[in-house]
Design a protein around this motif. Structure first.
Motif, PDB file in Angstrom:
ATOM      1  N   PRO A  79       0.473  -0.791  -0.013  1.00 25.90           N
ATOM      2  CA  PRO A  79      -0.073   0.214   0.211  1.00 25.90           C
ATOM      3  C   PRO A  79       1.164   1.316  -0.125  1.00 25.90           C
ATOM      4  CG  PRO A  79      -0.349  -0.884   2.054  1.00 25.90           C
ATOM      5  CD  PRO A  79       0.869  -1.731   1.854  1.00 25.90           C
ATOM      6  N   GLU A  80       2.064   1.209   0.192  1.00 28.87           N
ATOM      7  CA  GLU A  80       3.086   2.771   0.392  1.00 28.87           C
ATOM      8  C   GLU A  80       3.386   2.601  -0.792  1.00 28.87           C
ATOM      9  OE1 GLU A  80       7.488   4.122   2.678  1.00 28.87           O
ATOM     10  OE2 GLU A  80       6.380   1.921   2.444  1.00 28.87           O
ATOM     11  N   THR A  81       3.795   1.897  -1.282  1.00 24.10           N
ATOM     12  CA  THR A  81       4.095   2.382  -3.007  1.00 24.10           C
ATOM     13  C   THR A  81       2.976   2.202  -3.635  1.00 24.10           C
ATOM     14  OG1 THR A  81       5.103   0.530  -3.196  1.00 24.10           O
ATOM     15  CG2 THR A  81       6.819   1.995  -2.192  1.00 24.10           C
ATOM     16  N   THR A  82       2.225   1.263  -3.768  1.00 22.22           N
ATOM     17  CA  THR A  82       1.228   0.859  -4.727  1.00 22.22           C
ATOM     18  C   THR A  82       1.836   0.079  -5.855  1.00 22.22           C
ATOM     19  OG1 THR A  82       1.344   2.507  -6.057  1.00 22.22           O
ATOM     20  CG2 THR A  82      -0.376   3.084  -4.327  1.00 22.22           C
ATOM     21  N   MET A  83       2.999  -0.859  -5.534  1.00 18.95           N
ATOM     22  CA  MET A  83       3.430  -1.390  -6.300  1.00 18.95           C
ATOM     23  C   MET A  83       3.128  -3.211  -5.601  1.00 18.95           C
ATOM     24  SD  MET A  83       4.942  -0.017  -9.514  1.00 18.95           S
ATOM     25  CE  MET A  83       5.830  -1.309  -9.429  1.00 18.95           C
ATOM     26  N   ASN A  84       3.473  -4.425  -6.917  1.00 14.42           N
ATOM     27  CA  ASN A  84       3.652  -5.452  -6.091  1.00 14.42           C
ATOM     28  C   ASN A  84       4.797  -5.857  -6.082  1.00 14.42           C
ATOM     29  OD1 ASN A  84       0.547  -6.166  -6.430  1.00 14.42           O
ATOM     30  ND2 ASN A  84      -0.145  -6.331  -8.624  1.00 14.42           N
ATOM     31  N   LEU A  85       5.039  -5.964  -4.843  1.00 15.35           N
ATOM     32  CA  LEU A  85       6.953  -5.877  -4.676  1.00 15.35           C
ATOM     33  C   LEU A  85       6.947  -7.599  -3.891  1.00 15.35           C
ATOM     34  CD1 LEU A  85       7.021  -2.556  -3.399  1.00 15.35           C
ATOM     35  CD2 LEU A  85       7.664  -3.532  -5.447  1.00 15.35           C
ATOM     36  N   GLY A 145      16.980  -4.204  -5.994  1.00 11.08           N
ATOM     37  CA  GLY A 145      16.066  -2.944  -5.085  1.00 11.08           C
ATOM     38  C   GLY A 145      16.531  -1.733  -6.206  1.00 11.08           C
ATOM     39  N   SER A 146      16.408  -0.722  -5.679  1.00  8.87           N
ATOM     40  CA  SER A 146      16.178   0.752  -6.309  1.00  8.87           C
ATOM     41  C   SER A 146      16.615   1.825  -5.084  1.00  8.87           C
ATOM     42  CB  SER A 146      15.288   1.139  -7.152  1.00  8.87           C
ATOM     43  OG  SER A 146      13.530   0.829  -6.048  1.00  8.87           O
ATOM     44  N   LEU A 147      17.029   2.913  -5.629  1.00 11.32           N
ATOM     45  CA  LEU A 147      17.658   3.604  -4.414  1.00 11.32           C
ATOM     46  C   LEU A 147      16.965   5.130  -5.342  1.00 11.32           C
ATOM     47  CD1 LEU A 147      21.107   2.705  -4.228  1.00 11.32           C
ATOM     48  CD2 LEU A 147      19.730   2.848  -2.277  1.00 11.32           C
ATOM     49  N   PRO A 165      14.736  10.087 -10.333  1.00 13.93           N
ATOM     50  CA  PRO A 165      14.396   9.540  -8.507  1.00 13.93           C
ATOM     51  C   PRO A 165      14.815   8.855  -8.511  1.00 13.93           C
ATOM     52  CG  PRO A 165      12.184  10.260  -9.963  1.00 13.93           C
ATOM     53  CD  PRO A 165      13.331  10.010 -11.140  1.00 13.93           C
ATOM     54  N   ALA A 166      14.711   7.323 -10.165  1.00 11.36           N
ATOM     55  CA  ALA A 166      14.771   6.168  -8.878  1.00 11.36           C
ATOM     56  C   ALA A 166      16.006   5.820 -10.069  1.00 11.36           C
ATOM     57  CB  ALA A 166      13.435   5.747  -9.861  1.00 11.36           C
ATOM     58  N   THR A 167      16.682   5.010  -9.299  1.00 12.30           N
ATOM     59  CA  THR A 167      18.203   4.016 -10.089  1.00 12.30           C
ATOM     60  C   THR A 167      17.881   2.661  -9.211  1.00 12.30           C
ATOM     61  OG1 THR A 167      19.513   6.148  -9.280  1.00 12.30           O
ATOM     62  CG2 THR A 167      20.363   4.018  -9.520  1.00 12.30           C
ATOM     63  N   GLU A 168      18.212   1.670 -10.383  1.00 13.15           N
ATOM     64  CA  GLU A 168      18.259   0.426 -10.295  1.00 13.15           C
ATOM     65  C   GLU A 168      19.779   0.019  -9.241  1.00 13.15           C
ATOM     66  OE1 GLU A 168      15.506  -1.497  -9.867  1.00 13.15           O
ATOM     67  OE2 GLU A 168      13.919  -0.474 -11.410  1.00 13.15           O
ATOM     68  N   VAL A 169      19.656  -1.186  -9.316  1.00 16.70           N
ATOM     69  CA  VAL A 169      21.023  -1.743  -8.217  1.00 16.70           C
ATOM     70  C   VAL A 169      20.790  -3.153  -8.818  1.00 16.70           C
ATOM     71  CG1 VAL A 169      21.988  -2.102  -6.318  1.00 16.70           C
ATOM     72  CG2 VAL A 169      20.069  -0.078  -6.249  1.00 16.70           C
ATOM     73  N   MET A 170      21.668  -2.998  -9.601  1.00 21.85           N
ATOM     74  CA  MET A 170      22.658  -4.556 -10.203  1.00 21.85           C
ATOM     75  C   MET A 170      23.677  -5.236  -9.242  1.00 21.85           C
ATOM     76  SD  MET A 170      21.412  -3.429 -13.323  1.00 21.85           S
ATOM     77  CE  MET A 170      20.106  -2.172 -12.628  1.00 21.85           C
ATOM     78  N   THR A 171      24.245  -4.241  -8.559  1.00 23.30           N
ATOM     79  CA  THR A 171      25.297  -5.277  -7.936  1.00 23.30           C
ATOM     80  C   THR A 171      25.194  -4.517  -6.837  1.00 23.30           C
ATOM     81  OG1 THR A 171      27.198  -5.000  -8.846  1.00 23.30           O
ATOM     82  CG2 THR A 171      25.751  -6.682  -9.824  1.00 23.30           C
ATOM     83  N   ILE A 172      25.965  -5.518  -5.722  1.00 20.57           N
ATOM     84  CA  ILE A 172      26.389  -4.565  -4.700  1.00 20.57           C
ATOM     85  C   ILE A 172      27.458  -5.936  -3.610  1.00 20.57           C
ATOM     86  CG2 ILE A 172      25.730  -4.521  -2.196  1.00 20.57           C
ATOM     87  CD1 ILE A 172      23.579  -2.725  -2.424  1.00 20.57           C
ATOM     88  N   ASN A 208      22.259   7.265   0.384  1.00 22.34           N
ATOM     89  CA  ASN A 208      21.190   6.352  -0.625  1.00 22.34           C
ATOM     90  C   ASN A 208      20.205   5.504   0.284  1.00 22.34           C
ATOM     91  OD1 ASN A 208      23.663   5.967  -3.487  1.00 22.34           O
ATOM     92  ND2 ASN A 208      24.706   6.321  -1.304  1.00 22.34           N
ATOM     93  N   PRO A 209      19.248   6.302   0.104  1.00 19.52           N
ATOM     94  CA  PRO A 209      17.975   5.738   0.754  1.00 19.52           C
ATOM     95  C   PRO A 209      17.398   5.135  -0.880  1.00 19.52           C
ATOM     96  CG  PRO A 209      17.879   8.474  -0.253  1.00 19.52           C
ATOM     97  CD  PRO A 209      19.210   8.072  -0.222  1.00 19.52           C
ATOM     98  N   VAL A 210      16.808   4.547   0.120  1.00 16.31           N
ATOM     99  CA  VAL A 210      15.940   2.972  -0.658  1.00 16.31           C
ATOM    100  C   VAL A 210      14.208   3.883  -1.751  1.00 16.31           C
ATOM    101  CG1 VAL A 210      14.116   1.073  -0.553  1.00 16.31           C
ATOM    102  CG2 VAL A 210      16.349   0.906   0.308  1.00 16.31           C
ATOM    103  N   ALA A 211      14.318   3.229  -3.051  1.00 16.76           N
ATOM    104  CA  ALA A 211      13.680   4.220  -3.419  1.00 16.76           C
ATOM    105  C   ALA A 211      11.915   3.188  -3.533  1.00 16.76           C
ATOM    106  CB  ALA A 211      13.469   4.680  -5.028  1.00 16.76           C
ATOM    107  N   MET A 212      11.810   2.098  -4.237  1.00 17.39           N
ATOM    108  CA  MET A 212      10.638   1.454  -4.237  1.00 17.39           C
ATOM    109  C   MET A 212      10.700  -0.114  -3.011  1.00 17.39           C
ATOM    110  SD  MET A 212       8.872   3.738  -6.584  1.00 17.39           S
ATOM    111  CE  MET A 212       7.362   2.642  -6.535  1.00 17.39           C
TER     112      MET A 212
END
Length: 225
Positions: A79-85, A145-147, A165-172, A208-212
């Motif tokens: 409900p916070e992001t209105t996405m299916n996660l 995830g995303s930042l 505003p959204a950046t995808e994380v490939m690897t850490i 580096n806050p998380v986006a979604m």
């Protein structure tokens, strides 16, 4: 709310550089969430989501696989992001294999699987989760995830500002170790911005806050040789 571009098809065969994959369930069926960096047949570097069912891996691809018989990861409405996660859930009883043990055995390592929510600093969350376990060190093995944008430290010490505003994380990759009584993370990341540009560097703590969402999994101890 988030928008995604239309699917892009690159000329193959492409060379997979590095990526991550979370495998779970959606509506009872097996489903995956994958981010990867690759180079297509024209030598163009790209990164992003690999769409389930549309990508075939060829020979030479290797993978490190981590699984926990007491955790299932399911697609749920958020409900916070209105996405299916993807959200992890502890299971026991019928969903746990009969030969599964309740603790580390047979070379297994203690682990934590969790979801990091929006606007939580990723580096701080990793340090907090590892510290709460009482571990001396940890390895990040769940890294999808995303930042909100991204702030990386380049080798020369300068700051790389990744457009949001959204950046995808490939690897850490890197280490999380206890120093002077607290966990300290030194993590290198590969990010792709909303323009498709790839960025690499060290994640700057606190910026580096998380986006979604971020599908985090940690295992105790450093990476095995």
């Amino acid at each position: 709310m988030a928008d995604f571009s239309d699917p892009r098809t690159c000329r193959g065969p492409a060379r997979l550089v590095r990526g991550g994959l979370t495998v779970g369930r959606r509506d009872g069926d097996v489903f995956s969430h994958s981010h990867a960096r690759f180079v297509d047949a024209d030598g163009v570097q790209a990164a992003g989501h690999l769409i389930p069912g549309s990508v075939v891996l060829g020979p030479g691809v290797t993978a490190r696989v981590w699984a926990d018989p007491e955790v299932v990861i399911e697609v749920q409405a958020d409900p916070e992001t209105t996405m299916n996660l993807f959200v992890p859930r502890h299971v026991s009883g019928p969903e746990t294999p009969a030969d599964a043990s309740s603790g580390p055995a047979g070379g297994a390592r203690p682990a934590v699987v969790c979801r990091v929510r929006p606007n939580v600093d990723l580096v701080g969350a990793i340090e907090l989760v590892a510290g709460e376990q009482g571990w001396e060190s940890a390895e990040v093995v769940g890294q999808i995830g995303s930042l909100v944008g991204g702030r990386l430290r380049a080798p020369d010490g300068s700051t790389i500002e990744v457009d949001g505003p959204a950046t995808e994380v490939m690897t850490i990759e890197g280490t999380v170790e206890r120093e002077a009584g607290r966990m300290t993370a030194r993590l290198a990341a590969t990010l792709v911005d909303r323009h498709g540009r790839v960025h690499t560097g060290d994640l700057i703590p606190g910026l580096n806050p998380v986006a979604m969402t971020f599908e985090l999994a940690l295992v105790a101890g450093g990476r095995a040789a």
